[in-house]
Design a protein around this motif. Structure first.
Motif, PDB file in Angstrom:
ATOM      1  N   MET A  57       0.843  -1.186   0.000  1.00  0.00           N
ATOM      2  CA  MET A  57       0.000   0.000   0.000  1.00  0.00           C
ATOM      3  C   MET A  57       0.886   1.246   0.000  1.00  0.00           C
ATOM      4  O   MET A  57       1.967   1.231   0.572  1.00  0.00           O
ATOM      5  N   TYR A  58       0.378   2.279  -0.615  1.00  0.00           N
ATOM      6  CA  TYR A  58       1.120   3.527  -0.751  1.00  0.00           C
ATOM      7  C   TYR A  58       0.276   4.714  -0.306  1.00  0.00           C
ATOM      8  O   TYR A  58      -0.925   4.758  -0.550  1.00  0.00           O
ATOM      9  N   VAL A  59       0.946   5.674   0.302  1.00  0.00           N
ATOM     10  CA  VAL A  59       0.385   6.997   0.530  1.00  0.00           C
ATOM     11  C   VAL A  59       1.212   7.921  -0.338  1.00  0.00           C
ATOM     12  O   VAL A  59       2.443   7.803  -0.394  1.00  0.00           O
ATOM     13  N   TYR A  60       0.555   8.832  -1.046  1.00  0.00           N
ATOM     14  CA  TYR A  60       1.285   9.666  -1.991  1.00  0.00           C
ATOM     15  C   TYR A  60       0.753  11.087  -1.988  1.00  0.00           C
ATOM     16  O   TYR A  60      -0.380  11.344  -1.583  1.00  0.00           O
ATOM     17  N   LEU A  61       1.621  12.001  -2.428  1.00  0.00           N
ATOM     18  CA  LEU A  61       1.222  13.401  -2.580  1.00  0.00           C
ATOM     19  C   LEU A  61       1.508  13.842  -4.005  1.00  0.00           C
ATOM     20  O   LEU A  61       2.599  13.584  -4.538  1.00  0.00           O
ATOM     21  N   LEU A  62       0.514  14.508  -4.579  1.00  0.00           N
ATOM     22  CA  LEU A  62       0.630  15.092  -5.909  1.00  0.00           C
ATOM     23  C   LEU A  62       0.565  16.599  -5.786  1.00  0.00           C
ATOM     24  O   LEU A  62      -0.034  17.132  -4.850  1.00  0.00           O
ATOM     25  N   THR A  63       1.149  17.286  -6.757  1.00  0.00           N
ATOM     26  CA  THR A  63       1.034  18.735  -6.837  1.00  0.00           C
ATOM     27  C   THR A  63       0.886  19.139  -8.293  1.00  0.00           C
ATOM     28  O   THR A  63       0.980  18.295  -9.193  1.00  0.00           O
ATOM     29  N   ASN A  64       0.673  20.435  -8.515  1.00  0.00           N
ATOM     30  CA  ASN A  64       0.608  20.961  -9.870  1.00  0.00           C
ATOM     31  C   ASN A  64       1.933  21.645 -10.203  1.00  0.00           C
ATOM     32  O   ASN A  64       2.814  21.740  -9.353  1.00  0.00           O
ATOM     33  N   LYS A  65       2.076  22.124 -11.427  1.00  0.00           N
ATOM     34  CA  LYS A  65       3.348  22.737 -11.832  1.00  0.00           C
ATOM     35  C   LYS A  65       3.711  23.944 -10.987  1.00  0.00           C
ATOM     36  O   LYS A  65       4.879  24.188 -10.712  1.00  0.00           O
ATOM     37  N   ALA A  66       2.718  24.701 -10.563  1.00  0.00           N
ATOM     38  CA  ALA A  66       2.971  25.896  -9.758  1.00  0.00           C
ATOM     39  C   ALA A  66       3.162  25.578  -8.273  1.00  0.00           C
ATOM     40  O   ALA A  66       3.453  26.474  -7.483  1.00  0.00           O
ATOM     41  N   ARG A  67       2.963  24.321  -7.903  1.00  0.00           N
ATOM     42  CA  ARG A  67       3.086  23.873  -6.508  1.00  0.00           C
ATOM     43  C   ARG A  67       2.097  24.579  -5.576  1.00  0.00           C
ATOM     44  O   ARG A  67       2.387  24.770  -4.398  1.00  0.00           O
ATOM     45  N   THR A  68       0.964  24.948  -6.084  1.00  0.00           N
ATOM     46  CA  THR A  68      -0.015  25.663  -5.267  1.00  0.00           C
ATOM     47  C   THR A  68      -1.044  24.733  -4.637  1.00  0.00           C
ATOM     48  O   THR A  68      -1.748  25.135  -3.716  1.00  0.00           O
ATOM     49  N   VAL A  69      -1.128  23.502  -5.130  1.00  0.00           N
ATOM     50  CA  VAL A  69      -2.125  22.547  -4.643  1.00  0.00           C
ATOM     51  C   VAL A  69      -1.417  21.270  -4.247  1.00  0.00           C
ATOM     52  O   VAL A  69      -0.489  20.820  -4.924  1.00  0.00           O
ATOM     53  N   LEU A  70      -1.864  20.670  -3.150  1.00  0.00           N
ATOM     54  CA  LEU A  70      -1.375  19.353  -2.752  1.00  0.00           C
ATOM     55  C   LEU A  70      -2.561  18.408  -2.643  1.00  0.00           C
ATOM     56  O   LEU A  70      -3.592  18.763  -2.081  1.00  0.00           O
ATOM     57  N   TYR A  71      -2.388  17.213  -3.180  1.00  0.00           N
ATOM     58  CA  TYR A  71      -3.408  16.171  -3.088  1.00  0.00           C
ATOM     59  C   TYR A  71      -2.775  14.977  -2.397  1.00  0.00           C
ATOM     60  O   TYR A  71      -1.687  14.522  -2.784  1.00  0.00           O
ATOM     61  N   THR A  72      -3.429  14.454  -1.384  1.00  0.00           N
ATOM     62  CA  THR A  72      -2.947  13.278  -0.660  1.00  0.00           C
ATOM     63  C   THR A  72      -3.865  12.111  -0.967  1.00  0.00           C
ATOM     64  O   THR A  72      -5.084  12.240  -0.879  1.00  0.00           O
ATOM     65  N   GLY A  73      -3.276  10.976  -1.328  1.00  0.00           N
ATOM     66  CA  GLY A  73      -4.079   9.807  -1.649  1.00  0.00           C
ATOM     67  C   GLY A  73      -3.450   8.530  -1.139  1.00  0.00           C
ATOM     68  O   GLY A  73      -2.315   8.519  -0.649  1.00  0.00           O
ATOM     69  N   VAL A  74      -4.194   7.439  -1.287  1.00  0.00           N
ATOM     70  CA  VAL A  74      -3.743   6.117  -0.870  1.00  0.00           C
ATOM     71  C   VAL A  74      -4.139   5.127  -1.960  1.00  0.00           C
ATOM     72  O   VAL A  74      -5.189   5.277  -2.596  1.00  0.00           O
ATOM     73  N   THR A  75      -3.292   4.140  -2.212  1.00  0.00           N
ATOM     74  CA  THR A  75      -3.573   3.150  -3.252  1.00  0.00           C
ATOM     75  C   THR A  75      -2.763   1.886  -2.998  1.00  0.00           C
ATOM     76  O   THR A  75      -1.745   1.910  -2.307  1.00  0.00           O
ATOM     77  N   ASN A  76      -3.210   0.802  -3.618  1.00  0.00           N
ATOM     78  CA  ASN A  76      -2.417  -0.431  -3.554  1.00  0.00           C
ATOM     79  C   ASN A  76      -1.571  -0.600  -4.812  1.00  0.00           C
ATOM     80  O   ASN A  76      -0.752  -1.503  -4.895  1.00  0.00           O
ATOM     81  N   ASP A  77      -1.762   0.261  -5.819  1.00  0.00           N
ATOM     82  CA  ASP A  77      -1.005   0.196  -7.075  1.00  0.00           C
ATOM     83  C   ASP A  77      -0.725   1.629  -7.520  1.00  0.00           C
ATOM     84  O   ASP A  77      -1.556   2.262  -8.174  1.00  0.00           O
ATOM     85  N   LEU A  78       0.437   2.117  -7.191  1.00  0.00           N
ATOM     86  CA  LEU A  78       0.758   3.523  -7.421  1.00  0.00           C
ATOM     87  C   LEU A  78       0.814   3.866  -8.909  1.00  0.00           C
ATOM     88  O   LEU A  78       0.282   4.901  -9.329  1.00  0.00           O
ATOM     89  N   GLU A  79       1.413   3.015  -9.708  1.00  0.00           N
ATOM     90  CA  GLU A  79       1.483   3.297 -11.149  1.00  0.00           C
ATOM     91  C   GLU A  79       0.086   3.394 -11.759  1.00  0.00           C
ATOM     92  O   GLU A  79      -0.198   4.316 -12.530  1.00  0.00           O
ATOM     93  N   ARG A  80      -0.771   2.445 -11.427  1.00  0.00           N
ATOM     94  CA  ARG A  80      -2.137   2.466 -11.952  1.00  0.00           C
ATOM     95  C   ARG A  80      -2.871   3.714 -11.492  1.00  0.00           C
ATOM     96  O   ARG A  80      -3.544   4.382 -12.280  1.00  0.00           O
ATOM     97  N   ARG A  81      -2.715   4.066 -10.226  1.00  0.00           N
ATOM     98  CA  ARG A  81      -3.436   5.224  -9.684  1.00  0.00           C
ATOM     99  C   ARG A  81      -2.970   6.520 -10.324  1.00  0.00           C
ATOM    100  O   ARG A  81      -3.775   7.412 -10.611  1.00  0.00           O
ATOM    101  N   LEU A  82      -1.670   6.634 -10.569  1.00  0.00           N
ATOM    102  CA  LEU A  82      -1.163   7.832 -11.244  1.00  0.00           C
ATOM    103  C   LEU A  82      -1.728   7.931 -12.658  1.00  0.00           C
ATOM    104  O   LEU A  82      -2.073   9.020 -13.130  1.00  0.00           O
ATOM    105  N   TYR A  83      -1.839   6.791 -13.326  1.00  0.00           N
ATOM    106  CA  TYR A  83      -2.451   6.769 -14.657  1.00  0.00           C
ATOM    107  C   TYR A  83      -3.902   7.241 -14.562  1.00  0.00           C
ATOM    108  O   TYR A  83      -4.358   8.052 -15.378  1.00  0.00           O
ATOM    109  N   GLU A  84      -4.631   6.737 -13.587  1.00  0.00           N
ATOM    110  CA  GLU A  84      -6.025   7.142 -13.410  1.00  0.00           C
ATOM    111  C   GLU A  84      -6.147   8.646 -13.168  1.00  0.00           C
ATOM    112  O   GLU A  84      -7.033   9.301 -13.715  1.00  0.00           O
ATOM    113  N   HIS A  85      -5.239   9.195 -12.362  1.00  0.00           N
ATOM    114  CA  HIS A  85      -5.248  10.644 -12.143  1.00  0.00           C
ATOM    115  C   HIS A  85      -4.996  11.375 -13.456  1.00  0.00           C
ATOM    116  O   HIS A  85      -5.664  12.361 -13.761  1.00  0.00           O
ATOM    117  N   SER A  86      -4.030  10.901 -14.227  1.00  0.00           N
ATOM    118  CA  SER A  86      -3.698  11.584 -15.481  1.00  0.00           C
ATOM    119  C   SER A  86      -4.845  11.519 -16.486  1.00  0.00           C
ATOM    120  O   SER A  86      -4.966  12.379 -17.351  1.00  0.00           O
TER     121      SER A  86
END
Length: 97
Positions: free
Chosen positions: A1-30
């Motif tokens: 299991m993974y806990v992860y943080l995403l941001t935008n190019k300007a670094r103004t937003v942070l998103y915190t998430g949890v997943t059992n498959d980080l690569e798949r979840r990043l694809y889903e976000h994209s």
């Protein structure tokens, strides 16, 4: 299991998430899939800047909730400890150094 943080190019937003498959979840976000995709799409929040591995789902969810309750400054310090330049982490080449 993974806990992860995403941001935008300007670094103004942070998103915190949890997943059992980080690569798949990043694809889903994209691809703006699921409820989280709505948030990350709206704020163009798709750069992985931090993640950690947890032993199981219970631990990962507890850690996610803990981080979500933190101040912005504390989240920034967490990211900076692993990724001082806030570079987008490429999982294909990640070495952990």
């Amino acid at each position: 299991m993974y806990v992860y943080l995403l941001t935008n190019k300007a670094r103004t937003v942070l998103y915190t998430g949890v997943t059992n498959d980080l690569e798949r979840r990043l694809y889903e976000h994209s691809q703006n899939m699921g409820d989280a995709g709505k948030f990350t799409s709206r704020y163009q929040c798709n750069l992985l800047v931090y993640f950690e591995v947890c032993a199981d789902a219970v631990q990962a969810i507890a850690r996610e909730k803990e981080i979500k309750g933190w101040s912005r400054a504390k989240k920034e310090a967490l990211i900076a400890a692993l990724n001082p330049m806030w570079s987008a982490i490429d999982l294909q080449s990640w070495t952990g150094e």
